[in-house]
Design a protein around this motif. Structure first.
Motif, PDB file in Angstrom:
ATOM      1  N   ILE A 100       0.906  -1.051  -0.158  1.00 56.25           N
ATOM      2  CA  ILE A 100       0.008  -0.097  -0.028  1.00 56.25           C
ATOM      3  C   ILE A 100       1.264   0.814   0.256  1.00 56.25           C
ATOM      4  O   ILE A 100       1.428   1.706   1.205  1.00 56.25           O
ATOM      5  CB  ILE A 100      -0.761   0.097   1.298  1.00 56.25           C
ATOM      6  N   VAL A 101       0.883   1.537  -0.842  1.00 53.08           N
ATOM      7  CA  VAL A 101       2.171   3.109  -1.139  1.00 53.08           C
ATOM      8  C   VAL A 101       1.028   4.342  -0.532  1.00 53.08           C
ATOM      9  O   VAL A 101       0.168   4.628  -0.670  1.00 53.08           O
ATOM     10  CB  VAL A 101       1.851   3.870  -2.870  1.00 53.08           C
ATOM     11  N   LEU A 102       1.936   5.047  -0.047  1.00 49.59           N
ATOM     12  CA  LEU A 102       1.267   6.038   1.414  1.00 49.59           C
ATOM     13  C   LEU A 102       1.803   7.344   0.798  1.00 49.59           C
ATOM     14  O   LEU A 102       1.198   8.056   0.430  1.00 49.59           O
ATOM     15  CB  LEU A 102       1.493   5.705   2.767  1.00 49.59           C
ATOM     16  N   ASN A 103       3.561   7.765   1.003  1.00 52.09           N
ATOM     17  CA  ASN A 103       3.755   8.874   0.702  1.00 52.09           C
ATOM     18  C   ASN A 103       3.398   9.846   1.559  1.00 52.09           C
ATOM     19  O   ASN A 103       3.325  10.924   0.759  1.00 52.09           O
ATOM     20  CB  ASN A 103       4.334   8.990  -0.711  1.00 52.09           C
ATOM     21  N   VAL A 104       3.242  10.006   2.691  1.00 52.50           N
ATOM     22  CA  VAL A 104       2.559  10.728   3.640  1.00 52.50           C
ATOM     23  C   VAL A 104       3.281  11.485   5.398  1.00 52.50           C
ATOM     24  O   VAL A 104       3.896   9.395   4.944  1.00 52.50           O
ATOM     25  CB  VAL A 104       1.456  10.433   3.546  1.00 52.50           C
ATOM     26  N   PRO A 105       3.634  12.091   5.081  1.00 53.48           N
ATOM     27  CA  PRO A 105       4.236  12.285   7.372  1.00 53.48           C
ATOM     28  C   PRO A 105       3.031  11.306   8.017  1.00 53.48           C
ATOM     29  O   PRO A 105       1.880  12.213   8.171  1.00 53.48           O
ATOM     30  CB  PRO A 105       4.492  13.352   7.390  1.00 53.48           C
ATOM     31  N   LEU A 106       3.739  10.750   8.780  1.00 55.30           N
ATOM     32  CA  LEU A 106       2.538  10.229  10.139  1.00 55.30           C
ATOM     33  C   LEU A 106       3.808  10.004  11.327  1.00 55.30           C
ATOM     34  O   LEU A 106       4.368   9.928  11.577  1.00 55.30           O
ATOM     35  CB  LEU A 106       2.539   9.104   9.273  1.00 55.30           C
ATOM     36  N   GLN A 107       3.009   9.956  12.316  1.00 60.96           N
ATOM     37  CA  GLN A 107       3.393   9.456  13.286  1.00 60.96           C
ATOM     38  C   GLN A 107       2.179   7.837  14.374  1.00 60.96           C
ATOM     39  O   GLN A 107       2.569   6.977  14.408  1.00 60.96           O
ATOM     40  CB  GLN A 107       2.941  10.861  14.810  1.00 60.96           C
ATOM     41  N   ARG A 108       0.761   8.245  14.062  1.00 60.56           N
ATOM     42  CA  ARG A 108       0.391   7.339  14.479  1.00 60.56           C
ATOM     43  C   ARG A 108      -0.481   6.289  13.758  1.00 60.56           C
ATOM     44  O   ARG A 108      -1.179   7.267  12.955  1.00 60.56           O
ATOM     45  CB  ARG A 108      -0.721   7.824  15.745  1.00 60.56           C
ATOM     46  N   ILE A 109      -0.669   5.171  13.158  1.00 61.34           N
ATOM     47  CA  ILE A 109      -0.613   4.289  12.376  1.00 61.34           C
ATOM     48  C   ILE A 109      -1.585   3.686  12.652  1.00 61.34           C
ATOM     49  O   ILE A 109      -1.023   2.784  13.844  1.00 61.34           O
ATOM     50  CB  ILE A 109       0.195   3.641  10.938  1.00 61.34           C
ATOM     51  N   ARG A 110      -2.930   3.142  12.165  1.00 62.24           N
ATOM     52  CA  ARG A 110      -3.680   1.835  12.127  1.00 62.24           C
ATOM     53  C   ARG A 110      -4.102   0.811  11.058  1.00 62.24           C
ATOM     54  O   ARG A 110      -4.466   2.261   9.600  1.00 62.24           O
ATOM     55  CB  ARG A 110      -4.567   2.421  13.742  1.00 62.24           C
ATOM     56  N   LEU A 111      -3.450  -0.125  11.120  1.00 59.47           N
ATOM     57  CA  LEU A 111      -3.870  -1.313   9.984  1.00 59.47           C
ATOM     58  C   LEU A 111      -5.325  -2.008  10.770  1.00 59.47           C
ATOM     59  O   LEU A 111      -5.386  -2.536  11.593  1.00 59.47           O
ATOM     60  CB  LEU A 111      -2.912  -1.724   9.819  1.00 59.47           C
ATOM     61  N   LYS A 112      -5.969  -1.915   9.468  1.00 59.21           N
ATOM     62  CA  LYS A 112      -7.588  -2.463   9.650  1.00 59.21           C
ATOM     63  C   LYS A 112      -7.996  -3.244   9.392  1.00 59.21           C
ATOM     64  O   LYS A 112      -7.689  -3.149   8.053  1.00 59.21           O
ATOM     65  CB  LYS A 112      -8.343  -1.634  10.012  1.00 59.21           C
ATOM     66  N   PHE A 113      -7.399  -4.898   9.490  1.00 60.25           N
ATOM     67  CA  PHE A 113      -8.232  -6.147   8.789  1.00 60.25           C
ATOM     68  C   PHE A 113      -9.537  -6.746   8.233  1.00 60.25           C
ATOM     69  O   PHE A 113     -10.411  -6.233   9.638  1.00 60.25           O
ATOM     70  CB  PHE A 113      -7.264  -7.058   8.803  1.00 60.25           C
ATOM     71  N   HIS A 114     -10.283  -6.069   7.706  1.00 59.14           N
ATOM     72  CA  HIS A 114     -11.803  -6.948   7.408  1.00 59.14           C
ATOM     73  C   HIS A 114     -12.129  -7.886   6.445  1.00 59.14           C
ATOM     74  O   HIS A 114     -11.722  -8.143   5.743  1.00 59.14           O
ATOM     75  CB  HIS A 114     -12.706  -5.652   6.443  1.00 59.14           C
ATOM     76  N   GLY A 115     -13.023  -8.771   6.749  1.00 61.94           N
ATOM     77  CA  GLY A 115     -13.441  -9.842   6.130  1.00 61.94           C
ATOM     78  C   GLY A 115     -12.508 -10.590   6.073  1.00 61.94           C
ATOM     79  O   GLY A 115     -11.362 -11.270   6.171  1.00 61.94           O
ATOM     80  N   ASN A 116     -12.650 -11.861   5.086  1.00 64.36           N
ATOM     81  CA  ASN A 116     -11.912 -12.860   4.085  1.00 64.36           C
ATOM     82  C   ASN A 116     -12.537 -13.314   3.000  1.00 64.36           C
ATOM     83  O   ASN A 116     -13.240 -13.178   2.116  1.00 64.36           O
ATOM     84  CB  ASN A 116     -11.856 -14.166   5.371  1.00 64.36           C
ATOM     85  N   HIS A 117     -11.862 -14.271   2.665  1.00 61.38           N
ATOM     86  CA  HIS A 117     -12.492 -14.983   1.684  1.00 61.38           C
ATOM     87  C   HIS A 117     -13.083 -16.124   1.604  1.00 61.38           C
ATOM     88  O   HIS A 117     -12.131 -17.452   1.298  1.00 61.38           O
ATOM     89  CB  HIS A 117     -11.550 -15.333   0.412  1.00 61.38           C
ATOM     90  N   LYS A 118     -14.052 -16.047   2.373  1.00 57.71           N
ATOM     91  CA  LYS A 118     -14.685 -17.894   2.630  1.00 57.71           C
ATOM     92  C   LYS A 118     -13.863 -18.752   3.592  1.00 57.71           C
ATOM     93  O   LYS A 118     -14.204 -19.489   3.642  1.00 57.71           O
ATOM     94  CB  LYS A 118     -15.610 -18.771   1.465  1.00 57.71           C
ATOM     95  N   GLY A 119     -12.236 -17.903   4.478  1.00 53.00           N
ATOM     96  CA  GLY A 119     -11.906 -19.228   4.888  1.00 53.00           C
ATOM     97  C   GLY A 119     -12.449 -19.351   6.277  1.00 53.00           C
ATOM     98  O   GLY A 119     -13.414 -18.810   7.133  1.00 53.00           O
ATOM     99  N   ILE A 120     -12.402 -20.629   7.336  1.00 56.99           N
ATOM    100  CA  ILE A 120     -12.702 -21.304   8.118  1.00 56.99           C
ATOM    101  C   ILE A 120     -12.009 -20.427   9.911  1.00 56.99           C
ATOM    102  O   ILE A 120     -12.755 -20.784  10.538  1.00 56.99           O
ATOM    103  CB  ILE A 120     -13.065 -22.714   8.214  1.00 56.99           C
ATOM    104  N   PHE A 121     -10.871 -20.368   9.540  1.00 51.72           N
ATOM    105  CA  PHE A 121     -10.108 -19.874  10.776  1.00 51.72           C
ATOM    106  C   PHE A 121     -10.110 -18.504  10.889  1.00 51.72           C
ATOM    107  O   PHE A 121      -9.183 -18.640  11.430  1.00 51.72           O
ATOM    108  CB  PHE A 121      -8.637 -20.306  11.038  1.00 51.72           C
ATOM    109  N   GLY A 122     -10.327 -17.578   9.714  1.00 52.89           N
ATOM    110  CA  GLY A 122     -10.623 -16.513  10.361  1.00 52.89           C
ATOM    111  C   GLY A 122     -11.160 -15.894   8.825  1.00 52.89           C
ATOM    112  O   GLY A 122     -11.057 -16.056   8.552  1.00 52.89           O
TER     113      GLY A 122
END
Length: 122
Positions: A100-122
């Motif tokens: 994921i290309v950002l090219n921005v100044p940051l100090q606090r970042i959150r990566l949020k993960f949603h859904g899956n591809h019909k997996g049974i473990f997550g």
């Protein structure tokens, strides 16, 4: 004698990257119905400076448990709300990396993960 810089080429990132696990940090678990999780990062753990973040690379499983969507969020100050500024769709369960290309100044970042591809473990 001048102090060492906060970071330089070849130096370990341990002095500039502080991880804070997401609330409950349970990860993906379809068994209990959780299809979302997040990880918070603070850059410049010992300072209030922002750092230019060029790219975020996320290693994926290459299986149906891959997240369907990854959101990159920022937080202006400690305790503030997180704002989404990049959204990455993981197109298939076969992907092994999300860049994921950002090219921005940051100090606090959150990566949020949603859904899956019909997996049974997550």
């Amino acid at each position: 004698v001048e102090p060492l810089p906060l970071c330089h080429r070849g130096m370990s990132a341990s002095n500039v990257l502080k991880t804070r696990s997401g609330l409950l940090g349970g990860g993906f678990c379809t068994g209990v119905g959780i299809l979302s999780t997040h990880i918070d990062f603070q850059l410049g753990a010992e300072t209030d400076l922002e750092f230019c973040v060029t790219t975020v690379s996320v290693a994926l499983w290459g299986k149906s448990e891959n997240p369907r969507e990854i959101l990159v969020q920022s937080q202006a100050r400690e305790g503030g709300d997180h704002s989404t500024f990049r959204r990455h769709i993981v197109a298939s369960a076969d992907e092994h990396e999300a860049r994921i290309v950002l090219n921005v100044p940051l100090q606090r970042i959150r990566l949020k993960f949603h859904g899956n591809h019909k997996g049974i473990f997550g």
